[in-house]
Design a protein around this motif. Structure first.
Motif, PDB file in Angstrom:
ATOM      1  N   GLU A 260      -5.180  -9.883 -16.035  1.00 50.20           N
ATOM      2  CA  GLU A 260      -5.439 -10.957 -15.076  1.00 50.20           C
ATOM      3  C   GLU A 260      -5.348 -10.460 -13.648  1.00 50.20           C
ATOM      4  O   GLU A 260      -6.175 -10.803 -12.797  1.00 50.20           O
ATOM      5  N   GLU A 261      -4.352  -9.629 -13.363  1.00 47.02           N
ATOM      6  CA  GLU A 261      -4.188  -9.092 -12.015  1.00 47.02           C
ATOM      7  C   GLU A 261      -5.349  -8.192 -11.632  1.00 47.02           C
ATOM      8  O   GLU A 261      -5.856  -8.247 -10.505  1.00 47.02           O
TER       9      GLU A 261
ATOM     10  N   LEU B  95      -8.398  -8.370 -12.851  1.00 44.38           N
ATOM     11  CA  LEU B  95      -9.560  -9.226 -12.700  1.00 44.38           C
ATOM     12  C   LEU B  95      -9.542  -9.933 -11.341  1.00 44.38           C
ATOM     13  O   LEU B  95     -10.562  -9.995 -10.645  1.00 44.38           O
ATOM     14  N   LYS B  96      -8.394 -10.428 -10.938  1.00 45.63           N
ATOM     15  CA  LYS B  96      -8.279 -11.091  -9.639  1.00 45.63           C
ATOM     16  C   LYS B  96      -8.567 -10.116  -8.501  1.00 45.63           C
ATOM     17  O   LYS B  96      -9.216 -10.461  -7.516  1.00 45.63           O
TER      18      LYS B  96
ATOM     19  N   ARG C 234     -15.641 -10.591  -3.206  1.00 45.28           N
ATOM     20  CA  ARG C 234     -15.726 -11.614  -2.172  1.00 45.28           C
ATOM     21  C   ARG C 234     -15.752 -10.985  -0.796  1.00 45.28           C
ATOM     22  O   ARG C 234     -16.471 -11.444   0.097  1.00 45.28           O
TER      23      ARG C 234
ATOM     24  N   VAL D  90     -12.307  -9.564  -8.268  1.00 43.14           N
ATOM     25  CA  VAL D  90     -12.978 -10.727  -7.695  1.00 43.14           C
ATOM     26  C   VAL D  90     -12.769 -10.756  -6.188  1.00 43.14           C
ATOM     27  O   VAL D  90     -13.688 -11.032  -5.411  1.00 43.14           O
ATOM     28  N   ASP D  91     -11.543 -10.440  -5.742  1.00 43.92           N
ATOM     29  CA  ASP D  91     -11.267 -10.414  -4.302  1.00 43.92           C
ATOM     30  C   ASP D  91     -12.097  -9.352  -3.592  1.00 43.92           C
ATOM     31  O   ASP D  91     -12.608  -9.594  -2.493  1.00 43.92           O
TER      32      ASP D  91
END
Length: 167
Positions: A152-153, A155-156, A163, A159-160
């Motif tokens: 999860e970390e 993946l985040k 962005r 994504v950041d």
């Protein structure tokens, strides 16, 4: 003797005055409109007797004439209504009376709409609560281990970074 004759003539004139003083109605009076518009025309046009403008409707002219004669004879709106409902029944009225079984015709549609609305509201609330319980239960039953937290970390972070490239 002359005084007695004069007094008798005066009494006769005064006794006959209320007949002359009675209001005479015509087809354009508001009272006539109120009386005629409470009855449905029986020619099939679907309008009340005041508004019926169907060509060849012989019923409407005679009905209006009868109502006008009754009004000029001193009958009240309720007396005229009782006369025609006695002849034809409640079918002739443009709106059902607000008493007896006809009161049900006024209340039932609104009561049915209210009951249906309350039923739909309760059903939707039950579905929403049931789906909340199912999703809460599903999330709690799934054990989280270190590996899934690490994924999860990562993946985040990805994504950041994406962005930041576009924003």
């Amino acid at each position: 003797m002359v005084k007695k004759i004069f007094a008798i003539m005066l009494l006769a004139v005064l006794a006959g005055m209320p007949a002359f003083a009675a209001e005479m109605y015509d087809y354009n009076s508001a009272e006539f409109k109120d009386n005629a518009s409470q009855f449905m025309c029986m020619c099939g046009c679907g309008q009340d007797h005041f508004e019926c403008n169907m060509d060849g409707c012989g019923l409407n002219d005679s009905f209006k004439t009868e109502i006008l004669e009754m009004m000029n004879d001193g009958m009240t709106q309720d007396e005229i209504k009782n006369h025609y409902t006695g002849m034809y029944g409640e079918v002739i009225l443009t709106a059902p009376e607000k008493k007896g079984f006809s009161l049900t015709a006024w209340i039932t549609p609104f009561a049915a709409l209210g009951a249906a609305g309350a039923g739909v509201t309760l059903l939707v609330r039950r579905w929403v609560n049931k789906s909340r319980l199912n999703t809460d239960h599903f999330e709690d039953s799934e054990p989280k281990d270190k590996e899934s937290e690490l994924e999860e970390e990562i993946l985040k972070a990805m994504v950041d970074e994406e962005r930041k490239k576009y924003y």
